[in-house]
Design a protein around this motif. Structure first.
Motif, PDB file in Angstrom:
ATOM      1  N   HIS A 176       0.794  -1.320  -0.162  1.00 37.59           N
ATOM      2  CA  HIS A 176      -0.355  -0.703  -0.186  1.00 37.59           C
ATOM      3  C   HIS A 176       0.843   0.808  -0.036  1.00 37.59           C
ATOM      4  O   HIS A 176       1.967   1.491   0.081  1.00 37.59           O
ATOM      5  N   GLU A 177       0.558   2.152  -0.987  1.00 39.27           N
ATOM      6  CA  GLU A 177       1.568   3.398  -0.713  1.00 39.27           C
ATOM      7  C   GLU A 177       1.529   4.273   0.344  1.00 39.27           C
ATOM      8  O   GLU A 177       2.425   4.821   0.750  1.00 39.27           O
ATOM      9  N   ASN A 178       0.894   4.085   1.420  1.00 40.90           N
ATOM     10  CA  ASN A 178       1.213   5.393   2.442  1.00 40.90           C
ATOM     11  C   ASN A 178       2.529   4.022   3.436  1.00 40.90           C
ATOM     12  O   ASN A 178       2.209   4.364   5.025  1.00 40.90           O
ATOM     13  N   CYS A 179       2.064   2.806   3.552  1.00 34.04           N
ATOM     14  CA  CYS A 179       2.996   2.036   3.735  1.00 34.04           C
ATOM     15  C   CYS A 179       4.268   1.905   3.926  1.00 34.04           C
ATOM     16  O   CYS A 179       5.147   1.780   3.792  1.00 34.04           O
ATOM     17  N   LEU A 180       4.566   2.329   1.994  1.00 39.03           N
ATOM     18  CA  LEU A 180       5.920   2.451   1.592  1.00 39.03           C
ATOM     19  C   LEU A 180       6.977   3.396   2.218  1.00 39.03           C
ATOM     20  O   LEU A 180       7.644   3.622   1.676  1.00 39.03           O
ATOM     21  N   ARG A 181       5.979   4.968   2.608  1.00 36.09           N
ATOM     22  CA  ARG A 181       6.532   6.127   3.854  1.00 36.09           C
ATOM     23  C   ARG A 181       7.538   6.827   2.702  1.00 36.09           C
ATOM     24  O   ARG A 181       9.122   7.085   2.902  1.00 36.09           O
ATOM     25  N   VAL A 182       7.072   6.833   1.183  1.00 36.13           N
ATOM     26  CA  VAL A 182       8.064   7.774   0.327  1.00 36.13           C
ATOM     27  C   VAL A 182       7.891   9.342   0.944  1.00 36.13           C
ATOM     28  O   VAL A 182       9.521  10.021   0.752  1.00 36.13           O
ATOM     29  N   SER A 183       7.281  10.055   1.838  1.00 34.20           N
ATOM     30  CA  SER A 183       8.033  10.828   2.610  1.00 34.20           C
ATOM     31  C   SER A 183       9.249  10.257   3.766  1.00 34.20           C
ATOM     32  O   SER A 183      10.528  11.412   3.687  1.00 34.20           O
TER      33      SER A 183
END
Length: 227
Positions: free
Chosen positions: A143-150
């Motif tokens: 999930h994109e929120n779990c990948l922690r791009v920030s």
């Protein structure tokens, strides 16, 4: 985030840079806040919200910060849907990931601003797809929120703005940060280690190609914070 001193009531801005002991600092000021719900707002955003107050933050060596971000990506799920394999993350896959990031960075001067917020640009989506592609052997249904791009955004971008009112501490010397928090703000620094990652990175962080790519990606951080 805005923090009020218990000593003299003065308001400060705390710039919560990801992967710089940010959870420990957050829990120092907001002990009941969930560790996965913290906000990482840039210095510019905080000034727009609260005004030009005195501020403080923590920075970290770009290599160990990148390693921490990678560990988070490959081991932490908040959505409950990500599936992690038992394979060790390889040096080569991380090199390919860094190269992909650099290609995008070299096409846009405000690259880190473009990937800073979920949904604000196609660049964020591009990074998510790169991560899913390069790490698909290790994370399924990522999930994109779990990948922690920030967590991969440069510290230089997070701290853009006038430095006159900003005190910068280093992760490598948390004693100075702890003393500041106690003496200026009246809090006892919570030095608990909240992120305990399993040893599943098979990445050689002495690999010269890997180190070169990290340097190129975070060149400004190495220069501005004297690493």
């Amino acid at each position: 985030m805005k923090v009020q001193s218990k000593i003299d009531g003065k308001n400060w801005l705390w710039v919560n840079v990801p992967k710089t002991a940010s959870t420990a600092v957050m829990r120092t000021f907001f002990p009941s806040m969930e560790i996965n719900s913290q906000q990482h707002n840039s210095y510019e955003e905080l000034i727009k919200t609260y005004g030009s107050l005195d501020a403080f933050t923590t920075v970290r060596h770009p290599v160990t910060r990148f390693k921490s971000a990678l560990n988070h990506t490959c081991h932490i799920c908040v959505c409950g849907q990500c599936k992690f394999s038992e394979q060790y993350v390889s040096t080569l896959d991380v090199i390919y990931f860094l190269r992909d990031m650099l290609v995008l960075k070299n096409t846009r001067k405000d690259f880190f601003r473009a990937i800073y917020k979920n949904g604000e640009s196609d660049y964020y989506k591009n990074i998510v797809e790169i991560m899913r592609y390069r790490f698909n052997k290790y994370i399924h249904n990522a999930h994109e929120n779990c990948l922690r791009v920030s967590a991969y955004v440069s510290q230089t971008f997070m701290l853009e703005g006038s430095q006159e009112k900003l005190r910068i501490f280093k992760y490598e010397n948390l004693v100075e940060l702890s003393e500041f928090i106690q003496n200026e703000l009246g809090y006892t620094f919570d030095n608990t280690v909240y992120r305990k990652y399993p040893n599943k990175l098979g990445v050689d962080f002495n690999d010269p190609t890997l180190l070169y790519l990290i340097y190129e990606l975070y060149r400004e951080d190495f220069t501005n914070f004297k690493y």
